[in-house]
Design an enzyme around this catalytic site. Structure first.
Site, PDB file in Angstrom:
ATOM      1  N   ASP A  33     -14.540 -48.964  -1.031  1.00  0.00           N
ATOM      2  CA  ASP A  33     -13.817 -48.593   0.184  1.00  0.00           C
ATOM      3  C   ASP A  33     -12.329 -48.912   0.056  1.00  0.00           C
ATOM      4  OD1 ASP A  33     -13.498 -47.654   2.790  1.00  0.00           O
ATOM      5  OD2 ASP A  33     -14.240 -49.485   3.723  1.00  0.00           O
ATOM      6  N   SER A 121     -24.322 -49.400  -1.414  1.00  0.00           N
ATOM      7  CA  SER A 121     -25.015 -50.639  -1.005  1.00  0.00           C
ATOM      8  C   SER A 121     -25.354 -51.589  -2.147  1.00  0.00           C
ATOM      9  CB  SER A 121     -26.279 -50.345  -0.186  1.00  0.00           C
ATOM     10  OG  SER A 121     -25.942 -49.853   1.096  1.00  0.00           O
TER      11      SER A 121
END
Length: 176
Positions: A33, A121
């Site tokens: 991110d 994840s």
């Protein structure tokens, strides 16, 4: 559709859409991110702020996906999706699967022909690598079966040798 495993930095992939393993705030963060926000520049954050103001006032829910510009990245779009935090007590596999499925749907709606995915994840959210990679491959193959010819290529971008080997096992290819 070709599914390829590549090693390296997702921010330099020459594809139509790059998937961001975002946090629900859409404001950037660590890992993939943060790297995407830094490399893509302020245009991504600007559109993320607009999305938060107009559609996702409480944040993007896990498993959903939304697109913004890619800013300074070589891609046209960034597709943001929020992966679930791994839990040994609660099966959240369907949420992780939805990250891939919904990102592919958004890519197809945009008209993207090529997409690059990180290992959603499997970093700070603690998902076991082999499981994360198998869920990714299963979701992509199922999407391909139901939506043939929408996408030409999906890159699975491995951030380390363990991720690459896990993707290759999930694809049924010999590990190199």
């Amino acid at each position: 559709m070709k599914i390829k495993v590549v090693s390296g930095d997702i921010t330099v992939q020459k594809v139509d859409a790059v998937v961001n393993a975002a946090n629900s705030s859409l404001m950037g963060g660590g890992g993939v991110d943060g790297a995407i926000h830094r490399a893509g520049g302020p245009a991504i954050l600007k559109e993320c702020k607009e999305l938060r103001a107009k559609q996702y006032s409480t944040g993007l829910p896990p498993g959903q996906a939304v697109a913004t510009t890619a800013g300074d990245l070589p891609a046209h779009w960034v597709i943001h999706t929020v992966g679930p935090v791994y839990s040994a007590r609660e099966n959240r596999s369907h949420i992780l699967y939805s990250c891939y499925e919904n990102s592919l749907k958004v890519a197809a709606e945009l008209g993207a022909r090529s997409v690059a995915f990180p290992t959603i994840s499997a970093g700070v959210y603690g998902w076991p690598m082999d499981s994360a990679c198998q869920i990714a491959v299963d979701a992509i193959r199922t999407f391909e079966q139901h939506h043939q010819h929408l996408l030409e290529e999906v890159l699975l971008v491995a951030f380390n040798p363990d991720a690459r080997a896990a993707y290759e096992r999930a694809l049924g290819a010999p590990s190199s």
